[in-house]
Write an enzyme that holds these catalytic residues in place. Sequence first.
Site, PDB file in Angstrom:
ATOM      1  N   GLY A  13      40.037  40.987  39.831  1.00  0.00           N
ATOM      2  CA  GLY A  13      39.918  40.410  41.174  1.00  0.00           C
ATOM      3  C   GLY A  13      39.525  41.454  42.206  1.00  0.00           C
ATOM      4  N   THR A  38      39.390  33.293  39.005  1.00  0.00           N
ATOM      5  CA  THR A  38      38.852  33.722  40.307  1.00  0.00           C
ATOM      6  C   THR A  38      38.453  35.197  40.254  1.00  0.00           C
ATOM      7  OG1 THR A  38      41.079  34.209  41.116  1.00  0.00           O
ATOM      8  CG2 THR A  38      40.173  32.053  41.668  1.00  0.00           C
ATOM      9  N   GLY A  39      38.846  35.898  39.225  1.00  0.00           N
ATOM     10  CA  GLY A  39      38.408  37.285  39.033  1.00  0.00           C
ATOM     11  C   GLY A  39      36.936  37.302  38.632  1.00  0.00           C
ATOM     12  N   LEU A  81      49.274  41.172  40.045  1.00  0.00           N
ATOM     13  CA  LEU A  81      48.450  40.666  41.154  1.00  0.00           C
ATOM     14  C   LEU A  81      47.828  39.306  40.855  1.00  0.00           C
ATOM     15  CD1 LEU A  81      48.526  43.839  41.729  1.00  0.00           C
ATOM     16  CD2 LEU A  81      46.313  43.522  42.808  1.00  0.00           C
ATOM     17  N   SER A  83      46.588  35.885  40.759  1.00  0.00           N
ATOM     18  CA  SER A  83      46.755  34.596  41.457  1.00  0.00           C
ATOM     19  C   SER A  83      45.486  34.316  42.262  1.00  0.00           C
ATOM     20  CB  SER A  83      47.928  34.649  42.443  1.00  0.00           C
ATOM     21  OG  SER A  83      47.993  33.451  43.193  1.00  0.00           O
ATOM     22  N   ALA A 122      52.840  41.608  43.660  1.00  0.00           N
ATOM     23  CA  ALA A 122      51.962  41.449  44.819  1.00  0.00           C
ATOM     24  C   ALA A 122      52.279  40.105  45.453  1.00  0.00           C
ATOM     25  CB  ALA A 122      50.507  41.508  44.382  1.00  0.00           C
ATOM     26  N   TYR A 153      50.433  28.079  47.307  1.00  0.00           N
ATOM     27  CA  TYR A 153      50.374  29.543  47.378  1.00  0.00           C
ATOM     28  C   TYR A 153      51.648  30.103  48.019  1.00  0.00           C
ATOM     29  CZ  TYR A 153      48.217  34.168  48.127  1.00  0.00           C
ATOM     30  OH  TYR A 153      47.920  35.499  48.112  1.00  0.00           O
ATOM     31  N   THR A 183      43.261  41.338  53.594  1.00  0.00           N
ATOM     32  CA  THR A 183      42.589  42.553  53.127  1.00  0.00           C
ATOM     33  C   THR A 183      41.119  42.222  52.875  1.00  0.00           C
ATOM     34  OG1 THR A 183      44.670  43.290  52.168  1.00  0.00           O
ATOM     35  CG2 THR A 183      42.703  44.336  51.302  1.00  0.00           C
ATOM     36  N   ARG A 194      36.892  33.033  52.387  1.00  0.00           N
ATOM     37  CA  ARG A 194      37.690  33.733  53.402  1.00  0.00           C
ATOM     38  C   ARG A 194      36.828  33.983  54.630  1.00  0.00           C
ATOM     39  NH1 ARG A 194      40.004  37.105  48.879  1.00  0.00           N
ATOM     40  NH2 ARG A 194      42.225  36.684  48.976  1.00  0.00           N
TER      41      ARG A 194
HETATM   42  N1  UDP Z   1      38.272  30.882  59.227  1.00  0.00           N
HETATM   43  C1  UDP Z   1      37.193  30.618  60.068  1.00  0.00           C
HETATM   44  N2  UDP Z   1      35.953  30.459  59.514  1.00  0.00           N
HETATM   45  C2  UDP Z   1      35.733  30.560  58.176  1.00  0.00           C
HETATM   46  C3  UDP Z   1      36.832  30.839  57.320  1.00  0.00           C
HETATM   47  C4  UDP Z   1      38.084  30.986  57.897  1.00  0.00           C
HETATM   48  O1  UDP Z   1      37.343  30.534  61.300  1.00  0.00           O
HETATM   49  O2  UDP Z   1      34.573  30.393  57.746  1.00  0.00           O
HETATM   50  C5  UDP Z   1      39.602  31.091  59.859  1.00  0.00           C
HETATM   51  C6  UDP Z   1      40.729  30.316  59.184  1.00  0.00           C
HETATM   52  O3  UDP Z   1      40.860  29.029  59.775  1.00  0.00           O
HETATM   53  C7  UDP Z   1      41.922  31.209  59.476  1.00  0.00           C
HETATM   54  C8  UDP Z   1      41.333  32.620  59.522  1.00  0.00           C
HETATM   55  O4  UDP Z   1      39.929  32.447  59.710  1.00  0.00           O
HETATM   56  O5  UDP Z   1      42.502  30.901  60.721  1.00  0.00           O
HETATM   57  C9  UDP Z   1      41.582  33.428  58.264  1.00  0.00           C
HETATM   58  O6  UDP Z   1      41.214  32.644  57.172  1.00  0.00           O
HETATM   59  P1  UDP Z   1      41.111  33.186  55.683  1.00  0.00           P
HETATM   60  O7  UDP Z   1      40.697  32.012  54.839  1.00  0.00           O
HETATM   61  O8  UDP Z   1      40.275  34.396  55.605  1.00  0.00           O
HETATM   62  O9  UDP Z   1      42.574  33.650  55.282  1.00  0.00           O
HETATM   63  P2  UDP Z   1      44.075  33.201  55.627  1.00  0.00           P
HETATM   64  O10 UDP Z   1      44.589  34.314  56.450  1.00  0.00           O
HETATM   65  O11 UDP Z   1      44.078  31.900  56.384  1.00  0.00           O
HETATM   66  O12 UDP Z   1      44.721  33.089  54.305  1.00  0.00           O
END
Ligand code: UDP
Length: 319
Positions: A13, A38-39, A81, A83, A122, A153, A183, A194
């Site tokens: 991952g 997912t890795g 780690l 997941s 983790a 999660y 991260t 993300r």
């Molecule tokens: N987010 C966003 N646009 C995207 C993806 C995520 O605005 O294309 C927002 C999401 O709603 C959250 C924050 O960015 O408030 C962080 O999201 P991420 O999925 O990276 O991780 P989380 O901290 O929520 O696990």
Amino acid sequence: MKNKACIITGGAGFIGSHLCRFLLEKGYRVICLDNLLTGNIANIHKLNNYSAFRFLKTDVIQKDQVNKLIGEKNINYIYHLASPASPPQYRKLAIETLLVNSIGTLNMLNLSRKFNSRFLLASTSEVYGDPKEHPQKESYHGNVNPVGLRACYDEGKRFAEALAMEYFRKFRMDIRIIRIFNTYGPNMLATDGRVISNFLTQALSGKPLTIYGSGDQTRSFCYVSDMVEGLVSAMENNNSNGQVINLGNPDEIQVRKLARLVLNLTKSKSKLVNVNKRLEDDPEKRKPDISKAISLLKWTPRIDLIIGLTNTVKFFRDL
Ligand code: UDP
């Protein structure tokens, strides 16, 4: 160091692959376990150049697969780690996420007990849910919806923490629980959904950057090399046994400011769009209190967001 060995679950991952490399460079033998759900095998491709590296495609939910490792010699450390970790991934793999954090953690703790090895779980800042305390200290018990869309999660990791702590109490195992905050860095999957991977992919391809909701929500982003150093010092520190420790970068930023920063760094002409895609229980704010890591581990993150993002942009450009 030659005979010292580590097992890293989730080693293919994003964070796991950096951890494998770091430990190989330190001279450890590394056994990387991953079921590649997912890795990403590309993350560990170059690690095959190290004779001390071994990859075993393994699903840690399956006890018979984990038990194949029982004959291994001198396993000093187990880093657990494995997941799914991004919201779209754990939504898609909700049951697998619950099982890897419950049964997978049980199987790895039992293996660690047989080896008498140190164990690092983790965990995640998600155990704080949508926090009512800010910044979040390890003593905060969180605000989690146990049946919501993030529960697979959040509750999976909360169960894993509870189980690890009972193994620490009952069997006196050498265990530490690390709560990893957001991260980022090279080896992130471009499609993991993300915020940083989405924004970088969108900016580099000229597509609009998707800000979920108003973009007022905050996160605090830690560069992966800092995280890996923190994980290794937590494992190797003799005072971390039985401890719960936050690791992350306390530099907090609103999502819409992050979007603008990404546009600046990539020199992209992409637009910003607000879309109604916030996942239920999406935390409004998140920022680690890292005073415990600073005092106990003498660790502090060093890479600021601009430098870290610049490195990450390069990785995404080269994809
Ligand atoms: N987010 C966003 N646009 C995207 C993806 C995520 O605005 O294309 C927002 C999401 O709603 C959250 C924050 O960015 O408030 C962080 O999201 P991420 O999925 O990276 O991780 P989380 O901290 O929520 O696990």
